[in-house]
Design an enzyme around this catalytic site. Structure first.
Site, PDB file in Angstrom:
ATOM      1  N   CYS A 185     -72.461 -21.117 -55.994  1.00 22.30           N
ATOM      2  CA  CYS A 185     -73.619 -20.329 -56.401  1.00 22.30           C
ATOM      3  C   CYS A 185     -73.283 -19.520 -57.658  1.00 22.30           C
ATOM      4  O   CYS A 185     -72.123 -19.266 -57.963  1.00 22.30           O
ATOM      5  CB  CYS A 185     -73.990 -19.395 -55.255  1.00 22.30           C
ATOM      6  SG  CYS A 185     -75.488 -18.427 -55.526  1.00 22.30           S
ATOM      7  N   ASP A 190     -73.799 -16.506 -57.939  1.00 24.87           N
ATOM      8  CA  ASP A 190     -73.577 -15.127 -57.488  1.00 24.87           C
ATOM      9  C   ASP A 190     -72.285 -14.555 -58.070  1.00 24.87           C
ATOM     10  O   ASP A 190     -71.220 -15.190 -58.021  1.00 24.87           O
ATOM     11  CB  ASP A 190     -73.499 -15.119 -55.956  1.00 24.87           C
ATOM     12  CG  ASP A 190     -73.610 -13.726 -55.379  1.00 24.87           C
ATOM     13  OD1 ASP A 190     -74.595 -13.457 -54.672  1.00 24.87           O
ATOM     14  OD2 ASP A 190     -72.694 -12.918 -55.631  1.00 24.87           O
ATOM     15  N   ARG A 223     -70.376 -12.348 -57.028  1.00 20.88           N
ATOM     16  CA  ARG A 223     -69.315 -12.003 -56.075  1.00 20.88           C
ATOM     17  C   ARG A 223     -68.430 -13.198 -55.729  1.00 20.88           C
ATOM     18  O   ARG A 223     -67.398 -13.041 -55.071  1.00 20.88           O
ATOM     19  CB  ARG A 223     -69.940 -11.440 -54.790  1.00 20.88           C
ATOM     20  CG  ARG A 223     -70.707 -10.148 -55.006  1.00 20.88           C
ATOM     21  CD  ARG A 223     -71.592  -9.818 -53.834  1.00 20.88           C
ATOM     22  NE  ARG A 223     -72.684 -10.780 -53.685  1.00 20.88           N
ATOM     23  CZ  ARG A 223     -73.641 -10.702 -52.762  1.00 20.88           C
ATOM     24  NH1 ARG A 223     -73.632  -9.708 -51.891  1.00 20.88           N
ATOM     25  NH2 ARG A 223     -74.590 -11.616 -52.700  1.00 20.88           N
ATOM     26  N   HIS A 245     -71.860 -19.243 -49.801  1.00 20.60           N
ATOM     27  CA  HIS A 245     -71.277 -17.926 -49.530  1.00 20.60           C
ATOM     28  C   HIS A 245     -72.199 -17.072 -48.669  1.00 20.60           C
ATOM     29  O   HIS A 245     -73.421 -17.266 -48.660  1.00 20.60           O
ATOM     30  CB  HIS A 245     -70.968 -17.200 -50.842  1.00 20.60           C
ATOM     31  CG  HIS A 245     -72.198 -16.811 -51.619  1.00 20.60           C
ATOM     32  ND1 HIS A 245     -72.749 -15.548 -51.543  1.00 20.60           N
ATOM     33  CD2 HIS A 245     -72.986 -17.512 -52.466  1.00 20.60           C
ATOM     34  CE1 HIS A 245     -73.811 -15.500 -52.330  1.00 20.60           C
ATOM     35  NE2 HIS A 245     -73.985 -16.672 -52.902  1.00 20.60           N
ATOM     36  N   CYS A 267     -76.022 -14.816 -49.361  1.00 22.22           N
ATOM     37  CA  CYS A 267     -76.570 -15.533 -50.523  1.00 22.22           C
ATOM     38  C   CYS A 267     -78.067 -15.219 -50.648  1.00 22.22           C
ATOM     39  O   CYS A 267     -78.842 -15.484 -49.726  1.00 22.22           O
ATOM     40  CB  CYS A 267     -76.363 -17.038 -50.361  1.00 22.22           C
ATOM     41  SG  CYS A 267     -76.962 -17.998 -51.782  1.00 22.22           S
TER      42      CYS A 267
HETATM   43 ZN    ZN Z   1     -75.779 -17.343 -53.604  1.00 21.35          ZN
END
Ligand code: ZN
Length: 192
Positions: free
Chosen positions: A34, A36, A38, A94, A97
């Site tokens: 992703c 993302d 993090r 993850h 999400c």
């Molecule tokens: Zn995500």
């Protein structure tokens, strides 16, 4: 932003480590995850420059194979498999999400039409406990769906049958740093 600029300014302080990268790349792994912030693949795996070929999409979605309508994602996957000859593809979802959470909850995404239309590729829609903030069950099922999607790419299917490629389903917990991998024998995600 400024700390990131400061770090970038300092990054090239050991040029000898990077000089050999000019000769080319031969990563063994395509890592799909992703967008993302993090999730940091190199941090999770300890990969150095040249070791991971990455594809990052909202919700680590692999779009359907459609050779007549190539996408950036299809291009990245094709290049990794057919040109670089990676031996492994990891799809890493993850916890927490946002994309998968929105799908599990059935959020109204009309205010972000590009996101809404991109997430339409996630079929079947991920299922899981709506009240679970980690959307763990939803993400794990969703990751397995992306592996099936990869298998539908003809050149990937061929390499899998020839034993030249292995697919991996991972689940990363952003709140603990733990990585779980899908164990086909038990059909469960377990610690690496
Ligand atoms: Zn995500």
């Amino acid at each position: 932003m400024q700390p990131l600029i400061d770090n970038a300014r300092m990054f090239g302080q050991s040029p000898e480590e990077f000089a050999k990268l000019a000769e080319g790349q031969s990563p063994q792994v395509l890592f799909i995850t992703c967008s993302d912030s993090r999730v940091v693949p190199a941090l999770i795996t300890g990969a150095r420059p040249g070791e991971l070929f990455e594809l990052r999409t909202a919700g680590n979605i692999v779009p359907p194979y459609a050779s007549e309508h190539p996408t950036s994602e299809a291009c990245t996957i094709e290049y990794a498999v057919e040109v670089l000859g990676v031996s492994d593809i990891v799809v890493c979802g993850h916890s927490h999400c946002g994309a998968v959470g929105a799908l599990v909850r059935g959020d109204d995404l009309d205010a972000v039409p590009a996101v809404r239309d991109w997430l339409c590729h996630a079929t079947p829609r991920p299922q899981g406990a709506v009240e679970d903030p980690a959307v763990a069950e939803g993400v794990q099922g969703h990751v397995l769906t992306q592996l099936l999607r990869l298998r539908s790419y003809p050149y990937i299917d061929k390499k899998l049958k020839d034993g030249q490629l292995t697919l991996h389903a991972w689940f990363y917990e952003v709140h603990t740093g733990a990585v779980l991998a899908h164990d086909p024998a038990s059909d469960a995600f377990k610690g690496l």
